[in-house]
Design a protein around this motif. Structure first.
Motif, short mmCIF file in Angstrom:
data_model
loop_
_atom_site.label_atom_id
_atom_site.label_comp_id
_atom_site.label_asym_id
_atom_site.label_seq_id
_atom_site.Cartn_x
_atom_site.Cartn_y
_atom_site.Cartn_z
N ALA A 299 0.75 -1.28 0.16
CA ALA A 299 0.10 -0.08 -0.05
C ALA A 299 0.94 1.33 0.03
CB ALA A 299 -0.89 0.02 1.17
N LYS A 300 0.28 2.26 -0.55
CA LYS A 300 1.02 3.42 -0.38
C LYS A 300 0.31 4.77 0.52
CE LYS A 300 2.97 2.31 -4.23
NZ LYS A 300 4.26 1.81 -4.32
N VAL A 301 0.97 4.54 1.67
CA VAL A 301 0.59 5.21 2.97
C VAL A 301 1.08 6.70 3.14
CG1 VAL A 301 0.46 4.97 5.53
CG2 VAL A 301 0.54 3.00 4.07
N THR A 302 -0.03 7.54 3.34
CA THR A 302 0.46 8.89 3.96
C THR A 302 -0.21 8.91 5.39
OG1 THR A 302 0.00 9.67 1.59
CG2 THR A 302 -0.20 11.27 3.57
N GLY A 303 0.82 9.50 6.22
CA GLY A 303 0.48 9.45 7.74
C GLY A 303 0.32 10.93 8.04
N ILE A 304 -0.50 10.94 9.23
CA ILE A 304 -0.65 12.22 9.71
C ILE A 304 -0.68 11.96 11.29
CG2 ILE A 304 -2.19 14.13 10.39
CD1 ILE A 304 -3.57 13.78 7.66
N SER A 305 0.13 12.40 11.96
CA SER A 305 0.30 12.19 13.54
C SER A 305 1.24 13.12 14.08
CB SER A 305 0.91 10.88 13.72
OG SER A 305 0.97 10.38 15.16
N ASP B 272 -5.70 20.57 13.89
CA ASP B 272 -5.46 21.59 12.87
C ASP B 272 -6.41 21.42 11.57
OD1 ASP B 272 -4.52 23.68 10.92
OD2 ASP B 272 -2.42 23.48 11.49
N ALA B 273 -7.44 21.93 11.52
CA ALA B 273 -8.33 21.37 10.49
C ALA B 273 -7.80 21.73 9.02
CB ALA B 273 -9.87 22.10 10.66
N GLY B 274 -7.26 22.83 8.92
CA GLY B 274 -6.79 23.39 7.52
C GLY B 274 -5.61 22.32 7.11
N ALA B 275 -4.53 22.04 8.26
CA ALA B 275 -3.50 21.24 7.62
C ALA B 275 -4.13 19.68 7.31
CB ALA B 275 -2.49 21.24 8.67
N VAL B 276 -4.92 19.44 7.99
CA VAL B 276 -5.48 17.79 7.61
C VAL B 276 -6.03 17.89 6.45
CG1 VAL B 276 -7.00 16.18 8.44
CG2 VAL B 276 -5.78 17.23 10.21
N SER B 277 -7.10 18.94 6.26
CA SER B 277 -7.47 19.13 4.97
C SER B 277 -6.67 19.18 3.94
CB SER B 277 -8.67 20.22 4.85
OG SER B 277 -9.11 20.22 3.62
N ASN B 278 -5.67 19.83 3.86
CA ASN B 278 -4.85 20.11 2.76
C ASN B 278 -3.93 18.74 2.41
OD1 ASN B 278 -5.24 22.94 2.38
ND2 ASN B 278 -3.69 23.43 3.68
N ILE B 279 -3.58 17.97 3.53
CA ILE B 279 -2.86 16.67 3.24
C ILE B 279 -3.95 15.66 2.71
CG2 ILE B 279 -1.70 14.84 4.54
CD1 ILE B 279 -0.96 16.80 6.38
N LYS C 25 -6.14 14.43 33.55
CA LYS C 25 -5.28 15.49 33.79
C LYS C 25 -5.61 16.49 32.78
CE LYS C 25 -1.75 12.37 35.49
NZ LYS C 25 -0.44 11.46 35.20
N ASP C 26 -6.12 16.12 31.57
CA ASP C 26 -6.29 17.14 30.31
C ASP C 26 -7.68 16.99 29.73
OD1 ASP C 26 -5.90 19.12 28.46
OD2 ASP C 26 -4.32 18.01 27.28
N PRO C 27 -8.55 17.19 30.22
CA PRO C 27 -9.96 16.83 29.48
C PRO C 27 -10.00 17.67 28.38
CG PRO C 27 -10.12 18.08 31.75
CD PRO C 27 -8.74 17.58 31.67
N LEU C 28 -9.84 19.02 28.34
CA LEU C 28 -9.88 19.78 27.23
C LEU C 28 -9.13 19.46 25.88
CD1 LEU C 28 -10.38 23.51 28.76
CD2 LEU C 28 -12.23 21.70 28.04
N GLY C 29 -7.99 19.14 26.21
CA GLY C 29 -7.08 18.49 25.31
C GLY C 29 -7.66 17.14 24.78
N THR C 30 -8.15 16.18 25.83
CA THR C 30 -8.83 14.80 25.25
C THR C 30 -9.82 15.03 24.31
OG1 THR C 30 -7.77 13.91 26.95
CG2 THR C 30 -9.77 12.84 25.98
N PHE C 31 -10.86 15.92 24.76
CA PHE C 31 -12.12 16.21 24.10
C PHE C 31 -11.69 17.09 22.42
CE2 PHE C 31 -14.31 16.03 28.01
CZ PHE C 31 -15.14 15.03 27.83
N ALA C 32 -10.78 17.83 22.39
CA ALA C 32 -10.38 18.43 21.07
C ALA C 32 -9.99 17.55 20.52
CB ALA C 32 -9.30 19.47 21.74
N THR C 33 -8.84 16.63 20.91
CA THR C 33 -8.10 15.49 20.08
C THR C 33 -9.19 14.61 19.62
OG1 THR C 33 -6.25 15.98 20.82
CG2 THR C 33 -6.39 13.88 19.77
N ASN C 34 -10.00 14.14 20.35
CA ASN C 34 -10.74 12.96 20.08
C ASN C 34 -12.18 13.28 19.40
OD1 ASN C 34 -8.68 11.58 21.15
ND2 ASN C 34 -9.89 10.89 23.13
N VAL C 35 -12.75 14.25 19.71
CA VAL C 35 -14.01 14.66 19.13
C VAL C 35 -13.73 15.71 18.04
CG1 VAL C 35 -16.15 15.90 19.43
CG2 VAL C 35 -15.34 14.59 21.48
N MET C 36 -13.18 16.85 18.29
CA MET C 36 -12.79 17.65 17.22
C MET C 36 -11.81 17.26 15.81
SD MET C 36 -15.09 20.09 17.13
CE MET C 36 -14.50 20.62 15.78
#
Length: 355
Positions: A36-42, A70-77, A100-111
Motif C-alpha cells: 500500500a501507498k501510505v500517507t501518515g498524519i500524526s 489543525d483542520a486546515g492542515a489535515v484538509s490540505n494533506i 489530567k487534560d480533559p479539554l485536550g482529550t475532547f479537542a483531539t478525540n472529538v474535534m
C-alpha cells in the motif's frame, strides 16, 4: 476465518492518522509490507524508544507530523494525498491522561475526528473510512454482560466520554454527508491491546517491562479489573478486513466490535502473573483498587457481528498473546532487528487457525 488480503492492498492509496503511535506504527508497517501507498498524519512519537523510529516508518510512508486538531492542515494533506481508504487511529488514547487534560482529550478525540471526516468531504477518491474508537464507548453498568454495537453509549471519565462523543460525530458525518458522496464509514471499537513495540506511559505491559528491566517492583493499582485483552494484530486485522468490505459494499457502514472471545476476558492480575512467568523475572506490588481516579472494573465485548459479517475471529488466546508480546520485548532487547520481529508476528498471525 478471514485474514487481510495482500492482493487488495497492493498499490492502494491509504491515509492513516496516528501512524507514530503503537497501533498506528504496526498498521503502517503491515500496510507497506503489502504494497500500500501510505500517507501518515500524526504528532511526533511520544516515547523513547518507539516503534515508529525502530521500524523506520518515516522512510516507508509519506509522513506528516501534523496535529489533527489543525483542520486546515489535515484538509490540505488529504486533498493532496487523494486516498482511496482512510484509517483514523489518531487519538488521546488513555484514561488517566484524560483526567489530567480533559479539554485536550475532547479537542483531539472529538474535534480531531470531525476534522478528519470533514476533510474527506469533496475528496472523490475516498471510498471507505474506518474510524477507530474504543471498547469504553459503552455506558458501562458492569453487570457482566458483554456489550453489543447497539447498546447505549456513555462515558464516566473524559477519555471514555470523548470517544463516545466521537461515535456520534462519525455517525453524523456518515449520515449527513459521506454516504451521499459514496463513502462507506464505519467505527471500530476494540478491546485492550497489547503486543511488542509499545513503550507508552501508563500502559500495563510497557510499565511492566520498564519496571522489571530496571529491577523495580511493578505497582498494580487495580489487580481485579477485567478487560478484553488482545494482541495488536487482532484488531488491526479487523480494521483492514472491515475496510476491504466497506470498499466493495457500502451497505456495511456502521459500528463493529473487535475483541477476544468473551471467556478470554481476564483480570489485570492474571495478565501480569502470566507476563511475569514468561518474562522470567520481576516483582509486583498489588494495590487494593482504591488508588487513583475512577476506572471501570469490568468490561467485555460481544463480537458476533464481526464474526458473522466480516468472518473475523480471534486467533491467539490470552496465553499465546502474552507469550508473543513478552518474547518480542526480550528479543528486541537482545538485538534482534525490529523489522524481523514485526514481520515474524504478522507471518505467524496470518498462518494461525482458530483456537
Amino acid at each position: 476465518m478471514r485474514t487481510v488480503s495482500s492482493l487488495f492492498w497492493q498499490g492502494k492509496q491509504v491515509l492513516l492518522t496516528g501512524h507514530t503511535g503503537f497501533k498506528g506504527a504496526w498498521m503502517a508497517f503491515w500496510l507497506c509490507q503489502m504494497g500500500a501507498k501510505v500517507t501518515g498524519i500524526s504528532l511526533p512519537p511520544n516515547s523513547t524508544p518507539n516503534l515508529f523510529t525502530l521500524a523506520n516508518i518515516a522512510q516507508i510512508t509519506n509522513s506528516h507530523f501534523t496535529d489533527i486538531r489543525d483542520a486546515g492542515a489535515v484538509s490540505n494533506i488529504i486533498k493532496q494525498a487523494q486516498p482511496e481508504i482512510v484509517l483514523h487511529l489518531a487519538a488521546q488514547a488513555l484514561v488517566r491522561p484524560g483526567y489530567k487534560d480533559p479539554l485536550g482529550t475532547f479537542a483531539t478525540n472529538v474535534m480531531g475526528t470531525a476534522n478528519v471526516l470533514n476533510a474527506v468531504r469533496g475528496v472523490n477518491s475516498v471510498k471507505a473510512v474506518v474510524a477507530v474508537t474504543t471498547d469504553k464507548v459503552y455506558k458501562n453498568l458492569e453487570t457482566g454482560r458483554a456489550y453489543k454495537e447497539d447498546d447505549h453509549l456513555g462515558g464516566y471519565d473524559p477519555y471514555s466520554a470523548s470517544k463516545a462523543a466521537s461515535e456520534l460525530i462519525i455517525a453524523s458525518y456518515r449520515d449527513s454527508y459521506l454516504s451521499e458522496q459514496g463513502v462507506a464509514v464505519a467505527s471500530a471499537r476494540a478491546g485492550n491491546v497489547i503486543g511488542g513495540g509499545d513503550w507508552s506511559e501508563d500502559r500495563l505491559i510497557p510499565d511492566a517491562v520498564r519496571a522489571w528491566d530496571s529491577n523495580l517492583s511493578l505497582e498494580i493499582r487495580r489487580p481485579n479489573a477485567v478487560r478484553p485483552w488482545q494482541h495488536v494484530l487482532e484488531p488491526l486485522n479487523g480494521y483492514l478486513v472491515l475496510a476491504e468490505k466497506l470498499y466493495l459494499d457500502c451497505s456495511l457502514a456502521g459500528a463493529f466490535n473487535f475483541g477476544p472471545q468473551t471467556h478470554e476476558a481476564a483480570t489485570v492480575q492474571t495478565v501480569i502473573e502470566l507476563a511475569n512467568r514468561v518474562y522470567g523475572r520481576g516483582s509486583v506490588f498489588w494495590g487494593d483498587g482504591t488508588k487513583g481516579p475512577h476506572e471501570a472494573g469490568l468490561l467485555s465485548l460481544e463480537i458476533s457481528k464481526a464474526q458473522e459479517i466480516l468472518d473475523v475471529t480471534p486467533r491467539w488466546n490470552l496465553l499465546e498473546t502474552i507469550e508473543r508480546t513478552m518474547g518480542w520485548y526480550q528479543q528486541q532487547r537482545s538485538g534482534v532487528n525490529t523489522h524481523l520481529l514485526c514481520g515474524a508476528d504478522i507471518a505467524a498471525f496470518s498462518r494461525a487457525q482458530e483456537a
